[in-house]
Design an enzyme around this catalytic site. Structure first.
Site, PDB file in Angstrom:
ATOM      1  N   LYS A 242       0.798  -1.072   0.045  1.00 36.13           N
ATOM      2  CA  LYS A 242       0.035   0.058   0.106  1.00 36.13           C
ATOM      3  C   LYS A 242       0.977   1.226  -0.104  1.00 36.13           C
ATOM      4  O   LYS A 242       1.706   1.261   0.720  1.00 36.13           O
ATOM      5  CB  LYS A 242      -0.745  -0.072   1.486  1.00 36.13           C
ATOM      6  CG  LYS A 242      -2.223   1.003   1.279  1.00 36.13           C
ATOM      7  CD  LYS A 242      -2.570   0.842   2.486  1.00 36.13           C
ATOM      8  CE  LYS A 242      -4.083   1.667   2.534  1.00 36.13           C
ATOM      9  NZ  LYS A 242      -4.847   1.752   3.769  1.00 36.13           N
TER      10      LYS A 242
ATOM     11  N   HIS B 114      -0.185   4.362   0.490  1.00 35.99           N
ATOM     12  CA  HIS B 114      -0.680   5.649   1.152  1.00 35.99           C
ATOM     13  C   HIS B 114      -1.135   4.911   2.222  1.00 35.99           C
ATOM     14  O   HIS B 114      -1.038   3.937   3.109  1.00 35.99           O
ATOM     15  CB  HIS B 114      -2.038   6.093   0.570  1.00 35.99           C
ATOM     16  CG  HIS B 114      -2.857   5.054   0.408  1.00 35.99           C
ATOM     17  ND1 HIS B 114      -3.042   4.197  -0.847  1.00 35.99           N
ATOM     18  CD2 HIS B 114      -4.121   4.989   0.955  1.00 35.99           C
ATOM     19  CE1 HIS B 114      -4.278   3.483  -0.530  1.00 35.99           C
ATOM     20  NE2 HIS B 114      -4.855   4.108   0.448  1.00 35.99           N
TER      21      HIS B 114
END
Length: 230
Positions: free
Chosen positions: A111, A113
């Protein structure tokens, strides 16, 4: 009907699990092609434990087998994707039985973010138990070990639903060991299986249903060709 080399003792938990898997349509008989390209008379698809009641019962089998095994662990890790559901369900069941441990799992893609990274859930710490459905080639286990060690924790064991007890075949190369034996001997991890191919054979040997009993010699022949012992 009897089968040569079957143990005389009855593992009630294993046989209850095999019965449950057959009745749920998760363990099926017929003709199936495995990842290794073999034609198998049976097929186990844990993805078909696909409703709340079946998943809850499955978690109960994992939890009872783990508690009976005596394996010591501080948390649970579920490798993506099937292991995610299994780890969370087993954590809930263990807590219900009085053994409350944290759990984590990984994403296939990092991921970019928020908190970022590939690991989700509790921070990796201590002795980590890996939970998955089966061990086919050991690839998922090796990937899990790398993630756990990189995070500073120690993989200690693997829990699976079914040990097929057959020689591994990786990239077309036949091994003299099963994938489970490889994990145990080469990677040094204990493997705790709810049931094995031997238990499946014992289940078939006890069948009064001729449609099921008919698969006993076929599964036994498969074991004679591809099986490992010990």
């Amino acid at each position: 009907m009897t089968v040569d080399n079957l143990p005389t003792h009855r593992d009630s938990l294993a046989l209850d699990f095999v019965t449950f898997a057959v009745e749920s349509g998760v363990l099926r008989f017929g003709e199936f092609k495995t990842k290794a390209g073999r034609m198998s008379p049976y097929f186990f698809n844990a993805g078909l434990f696909d409703d709340g009641a079946k998943l809850g019962r499955l978690a109960g089998f994992y939890a009872r087998r783990l508690m009976a095994s005596g394996v010591a662990f501080d948390m649970i890790f579920g490798p993506a994707y099937k292991g995610i559901t299994l780890a969370s369900a087993v954590a809930v069941e263990l807590a219900r039985l009085g053994v409350n441990v944290p759990y984590a799992y990984n994403r296939k893609e990092a991921k970019d973010h928020g908190e970022g990274g590939t690991l989700v859930g509790a921070p990796m710490r201590g002795r980590v138990l890996i939970i998955d459905d089966v061990i086919s080639a050991g690839t998922s286990v090796r990937e899990s070990i790398a993630l756990i060690q990189t995070a500073g924790a120690q993989p200690c064991a693997v829990s699976i639903a079914l040990d097929r007890q057959e020689t591994a075949c990786v990239a077309g190369v036949e091994s003299t060991q099963s994938a489970v034996q490889s994990v145990q001997q080469e990677l040094g991890l204990q493997v705790v299986a709810i049931a094995t191919l031997t238990d499946l054979l014992q289940y078939l040997a006890q069948q009064s249903d001729p449609a099921l009993a008919a698969y006993l010699p076929l599964v036994e022949a498969y074991r004679q060709r591809y099986g490992v012992h010990g």
